[in-house]
Motif scaffolding. Structure first.
Motif, PDB file in Angstrom:
ATOM      1  N   GLU A 122       7.989 -23.281  37.466  1.00  0.00           N
ATOM      2  CA  GLU A 122       7.887 -24.330  38.482  1.00  0.00           C
ATOM      3  C   GLU A 122       6.611 -24.181  39.299  1.00  0.00           C
ATOM      4  O   GLU A 122       5.965 -25.173  39.664  1.00  0.00           O
ATOM      5  N   SER A 126       3.716 -26.974  39.416  1.00  0.00           N
ATOM      6  CA  SER A 126       3.307 -27.528  40.708  1.00  0.00           C
ATOM      7  C   SER A 126       1.792 -27.448  40.876  1.00  0.00           C
ATOM      8  O   SER A 126       1.157 -28.392  41.372  1.00  0.00           O
ATOM      9  N   SER A 130      -0.697 -30.715  41.177  1.00  0.00           N
ATOM     10  CA  SER A 130      -1.607 -30.919  42.307  1.00  0.00           C
ATOM     11  C   SER A 130      -3.036 -31.134  41.819  1.00  0.00           C
ATOM     12  O   SER A 130      -3.753 -32.001  42.336  1.00  0.00           O
TER      13      SER A 130
END
Length: 442
Positions: A122, A126, A130
């Motif tokens: 995760e 992430s 981004s």
């Protein structure tokens, strides 16, 4: 018999004449009626004034765009310069070392936390999300530059050929949009068209180009761009390439895969400081990022700021070495970019040199800029300056370093004649010579 008028008849006639001569006078207005009419007048004035203001505000932008005086000088572009971190003084370095010593316990604690933290899928997802979000947002400042050439086929039929290149929007003055693109996009073009994201092709013109760096500025009149497209155009902010370090993440936009609006990610592999280029020393950044320098590949940092563009890709399967992209850092180029953005030619002398170091001075070399190479067919070469000469002054201004040399040459004008003093090594000692050089244009 004639009619006999009696007294009564005459009196009646007089009364009729008196009635005809009388004026009808209106009743005077009461205070309440006056107040009501005054209030209505004020409301009408406010209403018409507001309508006029709204109409003016709505019509002014269009009137300025379409009927404004196009002969006025366009807004001047100013690009702040960056200073290399190495320009700090020795005491500052000592302070930095002291602060690093004081923060050593904190660094150890941070390092311990990082080493003991277990990154999950995760976390990785992430981070990539981004990075991708930043790339997608910045891609709104990337455009397609069409290089249109008019040719004829074997039967003398007109044929239009189009080359596609990437461009990065670096400024919007309100009158024009400025786009940085490879020089190849404008070199042999009969006309230039620019396609913004989601919009139709609009005509562009060459603002300025630089043959040394292989880049050009294309200008698009904002009056030619649809209002909805104009509002969606993003300007890619200019970053500071001096802050790049090995291991920093880069975003490649433009044509890294050879297709406009493709993208890639990579890291800074190495930063070469003091690379020799005509009339300047600069930093060259190397990265493993994929790039097509010919079509235009622009490198951004993780904040979405433009920090450079690809100039060459070396290595690969043929050389049996990893492919490495050579990147021109934007901080060394900002003064040139400013002149180009304002339509000014970039002065060109044609010296690749370096500052005479203390070690070189210890061998008897005079202070100044050592000419490593006088570029063939450059103004300096044509004037007679040779490899090994040492430039000591330009137009009477002392030159002790490449910084001095660049500071002087950046302010020159194309076509200007300058006097360059050099020291040339003779059989027994250095001889002083002076050359008259006509400044060229890059």
């Amino acid at each position: 018999m004639p009619e006999v008028r009696g007294p009564e008849k005459e009196q009646e006639k007089k009364e009729q004449r008196r009635f005809i001569n009388e004026k009808v006078v209106r009743q005077p207005l009461t205070g309440r009626q006056l107040a009501r009419r005054g209030l209505l007048l004020i409301c009408a004035a406010v209403l018409f004034g507001a309508a006029a203001a709204v109409g003016f505000a709505a019509a002014f932008p269009a009137a300025e765009r379409y009927f404004g005086d196009r002969s006025e000088a366009e807004s001047q572009i100013s690009i702040p310069k960056d200073e290399p971190a190495e320009s700090s003084s020795a005491p500052a370095e000592e302070q930095t070392q002291a602060s690093e010593t004081e923060s050593e316990p904190i660094r150890e604690q941070v390092q311990s936390v990082i080493e003991n933290y277990r990154y999950t899928l995760e976390d990785f997802t992430s981070m990539i999300s981004s990075l991708r979000a930043q790339a997608v947002a910045s891609d709104k400042g990337i455009v397609t530059v069409h290089s249109v050439q008019q040719e004829v086929d074997w039967f003398d039929n007109p044929v239009e050929t189009t080359g596609l290149y990437s461009g990065a929007v670096i400024a919007n003055t309100g009158r024009e949009i400025l786009i940085l693109t490879p020089e190849a996009a404008v070199e042999n073009a009969d006309s230039i068209k620019v396609a913004f994201s989601g919009g139709k092709d609009v005509g562009g013109r060459i603002k300025q180009k630089d043959r040394v760096s292989g880049m050009a500025i294309v200008s698009v009149d904002t009056a030619d761009v649809e209002e909805t497209i104009l509002k969606a155009v993003a300007v890619v902010p200019l970053g500071n390439s001096y802050t790049l370090r090995e291991g920093d993440i880069l975003i490649a936009l433009g044509s890294p895969a050879g297709i406009v609006h493709s993208m890639d990610y990579g890291v800074v592999s190495y930063v070469l400081k003091g690379a020799l280029r005509p009339d300047q020393n600069c930093r060259v950044i190397y990265s493993d990022v994929m790039a097509d320098a010919g079509m235009g590949t622009f490198l951004l940092n993780t904040s979405g700021e433009l920090v450079g563009w690809a100039t060459e890709t070396a290595g690969g399967q043929e050389k049996k070495t990893p492919a490495v992209t050579e990147i021109m850092g934007i901080s060394d180029y900002k003064s040139i970019l400013e002149r180009m953005s304002n339509g000014l030619g970039v002065p060109y002398v044609g010296i690749a040199g370096q500052t005479v170091t203390e070690a070189m001075a210890g061998r008897g070399l005079p202070g100044g800029v050592y000419v490593v190479s006088a570029v063939a067919d450059s103004p300096a070469y044509s004037a007679g300056i040779q490899n090994g000469d040492i430039i000591t002054a330009i137009d009477g201004q002392e030159v002790l370093s490449m910084k001095d040399y660049q500071s002087i040459t950046e302010k020159l004008a194309c076509g200007q004649t300058i006097s360059v003093a050099v020291s040339r090594n003779g059989r027994e000692s250095y001889a002083s010579l002076e050359f008259q050089i006509t400044v060229g244009e890059r």
